[in-house]
Design a protein around this motif. Sequence first.
Motif, short mmCIF file in Angstrom:
data_model
loop_
_atom_site.label_atom_id
_atom_site.label_comp_id
_atom_site.label_asym_id
_atom_site.label_seq_id
_atom_site.Cartn_x
_atom_site.Cartn_y
_atom_site.Cartn_z
N SER A 1 19.40 25.89 88.04
CA SER A 1 20.43 26.60 88.87
C SER A 1 19.85 27.29 90.10
CB SER A 1 21.46 27.72 87.88
OG SER A 1 20.42 28.66 87.67
N LEU A 2 18.67 27.26 90.07
CA LEU A 2 17.60 27.92 90.97
C LEU A 2 17.90 29.61 91.34
CD1 LEU A 2 17.92 25.39 94.02
CD2 LEU A 2 16.70 25.20 92.27
N ARG A 3 18.24 29.98 90.17
CA ARG A 3 18.91 31.39 90.01
C ARG A 3 17.37 32.37 89.94
NH1 ARG A 3 21.95 33.56 85.01
NH2 ARG A 3 21.87 35.70 85.54
N LYS A 4 16.29 31.76 89.07
CA LYS A 4 15.18 32.57 88.96
C LYS A 4 14.38 32.49 90.20
CE LYS A 4 15.38 31.63 84.24
NZ LYS A 4 15.17 30.66 82.93
N VAL A 5 14.35 31.44 90.80
CA VAL A 5 13.41 31.34 92.23
C VAL A 5 13.93 32.28 93.34
CG1 VAL A 5 14.36 29.48 93.44
CG2 VAL A 5 11.93 29.62 93.24
N ARG A 6 14.99 32.60 93.38
CA ARG A 6 15.53 33.65 94.29
C ARG A 6 14.99 34.95 94.05
NH1 ARG A 6 20.92 32.08 96.75
NH2 ARG A 6 21.14 29.90 96.52
N LEU A 7 14.80 35.44 92.94
CA LEU A 7 13.99 36.73 92.75
C LEU A 7 12.72 36.45 93.36
CD1 LEU A 7 14.75 37.17 88.85
CD2 LEU A 7 15.57 38.57 90.94
N LEU A 8 11.91 35.29 93.21
CA LEU A 8 10.77 35.37 93.78
C LEU A 8 10.86 35.11 95.32
CD1 LEU A 8 9.04 32.69 91.45
CD2 LEU A 8 9.12 35.19 91.33
N LEU A 9 11.76 34.36 95.76
CA LEU A 9 11.90 34.17 97.33
C LEU A 9 12.23 35.33 97.89
CD1 LEU A 9 13.79 31.02 97.41
CD2 LEU A 9 11.24 31.24 98.00
N ASP A 10 12.86 36.46 97.40
CA ASP A 10 13.48 37.71 97.78
C ASP A 10 12.41 38.45 98.13
OD1 ASP A 10 15.92 36.64 98.16
OD2 ASP A 10 16.65 37.75 96.30
N ALA A 11 11.16 38.25 97.15
CA ALA A 11 10.29 39.48 97.11
C ALA A 11 9.16 39.10 97.80
CB ALA A 11 9.81 39.63 95.75
N MET A 12 9.16 37.66 98.36
CA MET A 12 7.82 36.85 99.10
C MET A 12 7.82 37.26 100.38
SD MET A 12 7.83 33.21 97.23
CE MET A 12 6.76 32.24 98.38
N ASP A 13 6.58 37.16 100.80
CA ASP A 13 6.08 37.60 102.31
C ASP A 13 6.25 36.19 103.25
OD1 ASP A 13 5.23 37.87 104.70
OD2 ASP A 13 3.24 38.66 103.80
N SER A 14 7.26 35.99 103.88
CA SER A 14 7.72 34.64 104.51
C SER A 14 7.40 33.45 103.74
CB SER A 14 6.73 34.51 105.73
OG SER A 14 6.76 35.95 106.09
N PRO A 15 8.08 33.01 102.73
CA PRO A 15 7.81 31.89 101.85
C PRO A 15 8.00 30.71 102.88
CG PRO A 15 9.94 32.75 101.23
CD PRO A 15 9.11 33.79 102.04
N ALA A 16 7.12 29.66 102.76
CA ALA A 16 7.20 28.59 103.75
C ALA A 16 7.95 27.54 103.46
CB ALA A 16 5.54 28.27 104.14
N ARG A 17 7.73 27.00 102.14
CA ARG A 17 8.43 25.79 101.68
C ARG A 17 8.72 26.13 100.14
NH1 ARG A 17 6.74 19.91 103.30
NH2 ARG A 17 4.73 20.20 102.26
N TYR A 18 9.87 25.47 99.65
CA TYR A 18 10.12 25.31 98.56
C TYR A 18 10.43 23.87 98.11
CZ TYR A 18 13.31 26.03 94.12
OH TYR A 18 13.74 25.82 93.18
N LEU A 19 9.87 23.38 96.92
CA LEU A 19 9.89 21.89 96.65
C LEU A 19 10.58 21.88 94.98
CD1 LEU A 19 6.49 21.58 97.82
CD2 LEU A 19 8.02 19.67 98.55
N PRO A 20 11.90 21.86 95.20
CA PRO A 20 12.40 21.80 93.47
C PRO A 20 12.46 20.21 93.14
CG PRO A 20 13.95 22.09 95.16
CD PRO A 20 12.89 21.99 96.00
N ILE A 21 11.67 20.45 91.94
CA ILE A 21 11.60 18.90 91.45
C ILE A 21 12.66 18.66 90.22
CG2 ILE A 21 10.12 17.16 90.30
CD1 ILE A 21 7.80 18.73 91.14
N ASP A 22 13.44 17.79 90.35
CA ASP A 22 14.32 17.78 89.12
C ASP A 22 14.81 16.23 89.04
OD1 ASP A 22 16.07 19.94 87.31
OD2 ASP A 22 17.00 17.94 87.42
N ILE A 23 14.98 15.86 87.80
CA ILE A 23 15.37 14.31 87.39
C ILE A 23 16.86 14.19 87.76
CG2 ILE A 23 16.39 15.06 85.01
CD1 ILE A 23 14.59 12.35 84.31
N SER A 24 17.75 15.38 87.92
CA SER A 24 19.14 15.09 88.29
C SER A 24 19.39 15.32 89.83
CB SER A 24 19.76 15.99 87.25
OG SER A 24 21.15 16.26 88.09
N GLY A 25 19.39 14.08 90.48
CA GLY A 25 19.34 14.20 92.03
C GLY A 25 20.39 14.95 92.35
N ASP A 26 21.72 14.63 91.96
CA ASP A 26 22.87 15.01 92.51
C ASP A 26 23.05 16.85 92.39
OD1 ASP A 26 23.73 12.59 92.99
OD2 ASP A 26 25.27 12.51 91.63
#
Length: 330
Positions: free
Chosen positions: A99-124
């Motif tokens: 659901s990408l809920r957890k990574v938002r906690l990190l992104l909100d705290a990070m200093d200028s995150p450059a890129r996010y590469l989520p890997i998942d088998i469920s394409g849609d």
Amino acid sequence: MLTPDRIGALARSSEAPRESGSLVGPFAHDLMRVLANRPRSISPKYFYDVEGSRLFDLICELPEYYPTRTELGILAQRASEIAALMGPRAEVVEFGAGSLRKVRLLLDAMDSPARYLPIDISGDHLQQSAAALKADYPGLDVRPVAADYTQHVELPPRMAASGQRVGFFPGSTIGNFTPDEAEVFLRDAARALRGGALLIGADLVKDPAVLHAAYNDAQGVTAAFNLNLLARANRELGTRFVLEQFAHSAFYNAPLQRIEMHLVSRQRQKIALGGECYEFEEGEALHTENSYKFTVDGLRALAVRAGFTPGPVWLDEQKLFSVHWLHAPR
Ligand code: AVI
């Protein structure tokens, strides 16, 4: 509760007729191989069709299922510490992004995150969640990778001006691998994250009663999740599993430090698939999942075997769950 009505509803949802044609694809291939062997054991990755993912999201909200909320609590509490370790302009690679809920906690705290590469088998599912994330973080380069992260995945090279590449593998999904698979996965991750790090969540060994309750919830959602494997086979492969004829069984195997989930045949029965007929004796089980639990030292030792150097570890107050920072080799 998983009442006969609810099992009936699940069973009806599993009765969608299948187009006639040959049985191809990994699920058909693996299920036939599994049914032809004894003891029967199938990879838990087949739980996660659309319905299975929906049921798993419900599991994460259950009062008995402590891992999700406990890990979220640790991440929320330690986000600035973790962000400082990540440094500026880091790239985050999430293995098995849901659901990408957890990574938002990190992104909100990070200093200028450059890129996010989520890997998942469920394409849609991945494309939808990635689009929603992109809308909330306009400056972030979001690159979904539709792939099975349990296999080797080729990642795009790091962006020229980015900081370190940090892997994120939350939820104790590492516990759904066999110990050998976990080591292979981590060794591969160490290579992909060279010079960076891996942030990984691991459920801890604890009172078996707490573990038992987490996988035998009172509302029967985990049972429905387990039985959905058979419903999925009915939908996709045209099998005629009668869901009421299988029982959900989940128990803690203390010597092996793992919860085991099985589907146990309530009676002697035959299942047809791909022109073959497979028999289940009464009481015979299809082993559907292992969920290994770790000690802090055990997880760190596993990481070392895979080439990482363990860094800080964060636990909740009750010591239910752990989040580890592992340095990848240069
Ligand atoms: C995804 N995985 C870490 C969950 C677990 O706890 O092993 C899957 C699950 N199976 C039953 N409940 C939740």
